[in-house]
Write a protein that holds these residues in place. Structure first.
Motif: not given
Ligand SMILES: [K+]
Ligand SMILES: [K+]
Lengths: 482, 482
Positions: B111-114, B218-220, B313-317, B430-434
């Motif tokens: 889901t590219t959440t990360g 992939s903005t993962g 961008s919802g990457t979440g690095y 929101g498939n963001i990550g952190p």
């Molecule tokens: K993400």
């Protein structure tokens, strides 16, 4: 050119009326004999003089009715002018409040929010306590009239679906807006009196019963004690719960019931949805509380009923510090506050009919999945809902959520932690009262916030009380352009 | 009766393809020589066998195209089936993960959440690291194709406004959906390769550059290190920021640019709104960070650009633990995560075009205040927007916000504090990550949550990635009723 004289005229009259209301707390202070009556005499004279002079100066501008622009300006203008004067007693009286604190408290009163900046309520002169109750009580009846008469005309937040209905139904009984107001007011007064009598039966003294009846029926939530309803645990909580729920129902239905339509309340779909929601939430909360008070099933049921009613109606009385009840109920109570009561009541926040409309629209979309070529129209209470109502509701919901975010970020900017910022923004915008966390949670109050945060929250209360877009419209260039 | 064979056939083929992709990490493990290659051999054989058998068993059900119902089932079915098999290497490999953890990680990848449940990433075999990157990379291209081809047909979340446009434009260049996918995929691959080369120029080794290029485009947001981009501060952050933004732009515009419409990107109103939003937020953040690093203006600008791009961008690095940056940026970052990128990109969350549509509708309402009898239609990118698009967007937004509340309350029920519950629900949906807070904030990870919370979050990721209603539709009786 926008002629502001008719607007200023009406605001002047209402300010004068507010000044006249200061007689009540003056009499209470006279009776208490702590020498505080002069606070309300001074405040009343200033208020009535200013209001009267403005009305007089603008009386040459009265035409036949108001334009839409003037109506917008009036609605917001009233809720800015009245707190300015309602604040005077807090500045002159025993609270010796700064202008910021006094305005915050008056705005919190007149918008029926119920967040307070004062600690040591138990020791305040009775005049100030009844003034706080009176501000909420006036704000409560004020908002019902605005929601019935003005907001549907302004087509703000989807309130227009109640326009034809209210006026159609009322049209048969009562032809004019003043008569609508009169008939709603008599219901409001009766509910307050009955609520006060019930409080007295539970053992409250007459003064507490009066003030709490006013803040219950207005779903305001100001209390005479720092401990709020923690002072009255037991039967008074049941009375409060019943009247908070009654105050969150649409008042026009009571008028219809008195006029012979006995099922008016239960035939209203928002009432059914509201009661069903409360029933489910009380059951869930009571079961959770049974883990906390395993040997007191009555207490679990009572606290569940009281707190759910208090939060969903936006009253915001607290009986205990529910920050101690664990993470589930904290999160639940936060989101319940964003549900709100019925339209045309004193309750605030998003309101249950908007969720019904939004869900009706979603149901129609799901239906289209099965029959892509079918034509389906969302219905509310059995009637088709036009796209303009849906887009109003959508705008309301979007602006409500986006405003919540912006106010929370601004509170963050002012140095407040995440839970204070988010719950503070929500409680002000939803006119609920208590926030979450140590500082502004049910056991705290808003005194410790900085002045900037208090102004932000006071503005959020105004925005929330007037259905968001009624206030924001004034900030657009288009609105003012000749 | 709903014929699920065509759906199962396609899912079987895709599972087989996923199995085939396991050759890449197997080769990486072979090259590294830690004896881990058999993990991917075993996983690959199981995956390809199962997928192949299902496809074979259902191949007799292939008709000409899919019904709307089947398309819904396929969309969600793919994002449930692939994580099930994508999880196998995490269970068999050095991570020795439980089924819950492995499924969470695979769902978070596809889901590219990360969000990750693994700590000690720095020590993992390279095969597992590249598998994580590959899951996100496949999930990213998968969602673009779904968003371009399927979601507009399903009329989910207002994506239908891109239907005619995408197909019209594409119609002139490329007649069929497979060709759309092919041409988008070549853009996606090119972006990844260029991003990887740029990373190498900033000093990353080839392996890190490959994996991070895959998770950037992939903005993962999966990284090979527990410290995430804290490992690469400096030039690599600028590269990451640029490619995260590029990946959050609508890919169909790149195709148009390659075909000679040079201004395609800047003519797209969501692109302009997105870039403008980033510019404002970076400026605000940089100014705030100058208070924190007063003597390092370059660092303030860089961290502002990197973190804003990463979150919007919802990457979440993460490059630093921004929980240390004070309450303003914490609250700001939380709400920025709810903005999201452009439709038709790998970015997720609410997405900027929905806010544009909602604001366009609000603008129309404000215009009606001035001219109550006028007829105004909301416009997007210069074209009128129909009420069905607006009501789809409204449904999306409502269900997104209500889901956020429900997921947060459920996380509260599972014992998590307010900030973990609310930010966990938001970051998954929101498939963001952190998330925020000590536990799941940028310095933490999701390992410490209970199994139940992990399943809730995995479900939230699925719901968010597929535009909410595409998943919820499957839970209605109406959908399944013959
Ligand atoms: K993400
Ligand atoms: K209240």
């Amino acid at each position: 050119m926008l002629d502001i004289r008719p607007v200023a005229y009406v605001i002047g009259l209402l300010v004068t009326a507010l000044g006249a209301c200061m007689v009540l707390p003056m009499l209470v202070d006279l009776a208490e004999g702590r020498g505080e009556w002069h606070v309300f005499l001074t405040s009343g004279i200033i208020t009535m003089l200013t209001g009267g002079l403005v009305a007089l100066a603008c009386s040459n501008g009265i035409g036949e009715g108001l334009t839409l622009q003037q109506t917008f300006l009036l609605t917001t203008g009233v809720w800015v002018a009245l707190p300015l004067f309602g604040a005077l007693p807090f500045m002159f009286g025993a609270t010796q409040a700064s202008f910021t604190d006094a305005f915050f408290e008056a705005m919190s009163g007149l918008t029926t929010t119920g967040s307070t900046v004062f600690a040591g309520l138990d020791e305040l002169p009775k005049g100030l306590l009844i003034w706080r109750g009176l501000l909420q009580w006036l704000g409560g009846i004020g908002i019902i009239v605005v929601a019935m008469v003005f907001l549907p005309e302004l087509k703000v937040g989807g309130m227009q679906i109640f326009r034809s209905e209210a006026f159609d139904t009322m049209g048969k009984i009562l032809p004019r807006a003043t008569q609508i107001s009169a008939s709603i007011s008599s219901i409001y007064i009766s509910l307050t009196v009955v609520c006060g009598i019930c409080y007295i039966f539970t053992g409250m003294n007459a003064f507490d019963a009066t003030v709490h009846a006013m803040t219950t029926v207005s779903t305001g939530g100001f209390s005479n004690y720092d401990a709020s309803f923690g002072m009255f645990s037991g039967p008074a909580e049941y009375v409060a719960a019943i009247f908070m729920i009654l105050a969150a129902l649409p008042f026009v239905r009571y008028v219809q019931m008195l006029n012979g339509t006995e099922n008016a309340l239960l035939h209203d779909s928002q009432v059914r949805a509201f009661i069903a929601t409360i029933a489910v939430l009380v059951a869930v909360t009571a079961i959770t509380l049974l883990w906390i008070f395993p040997h007191h099933p009555e207490q679990a049921a009572r606290e569940a009923l009281f707190n759910i009613s208090s939060i969903i109606s936006g009253t915001g009385y607290a009986s205990v510090d529910y920050m101690q009840w664990g993470n589930f109920l904290i999160a639940l109570f936060f989101f319940i506050g964003l549900i709100g009561g019925c339209a045309g009541s004193t309750a605030c926040s998003v309101k249950i009919f908007r969720y019904q409309l939004l869900f009706a629209s979603i149901r129609v979309q799901l239906r289209r999945i099965r029959s892509p070529r079918g034509v389906f129209v969302p219905r509310y209470d059995g009637r088709p809902v036009g796209p303009d109502v849906l887009s109003s509701v959508m705008s309301f919901f979007t602006f409500f959520v986006v405003s919540l975010g912006v106010f929370a970020v601004v509170l963050g900017l002012l140095g407040h932690d995440f839970i204070t910022a988010v719950s503070g923004a929500a409680t002000a915008l939803g006119n609920i009262g208590p926030g979450l966390g140590d500082r502004i949670g049910p056991a705290g109050n808003f005194a410790g916030l900085g002045d900037a945060a208090k102004w932000v929250l006071a503005f959020a209360m105004l925005v929330g009380r007037l259905e968001v877009l009624a206030v924001y419209a004034l900030f657009t260039v288009r609105f003012w352009r000749g």
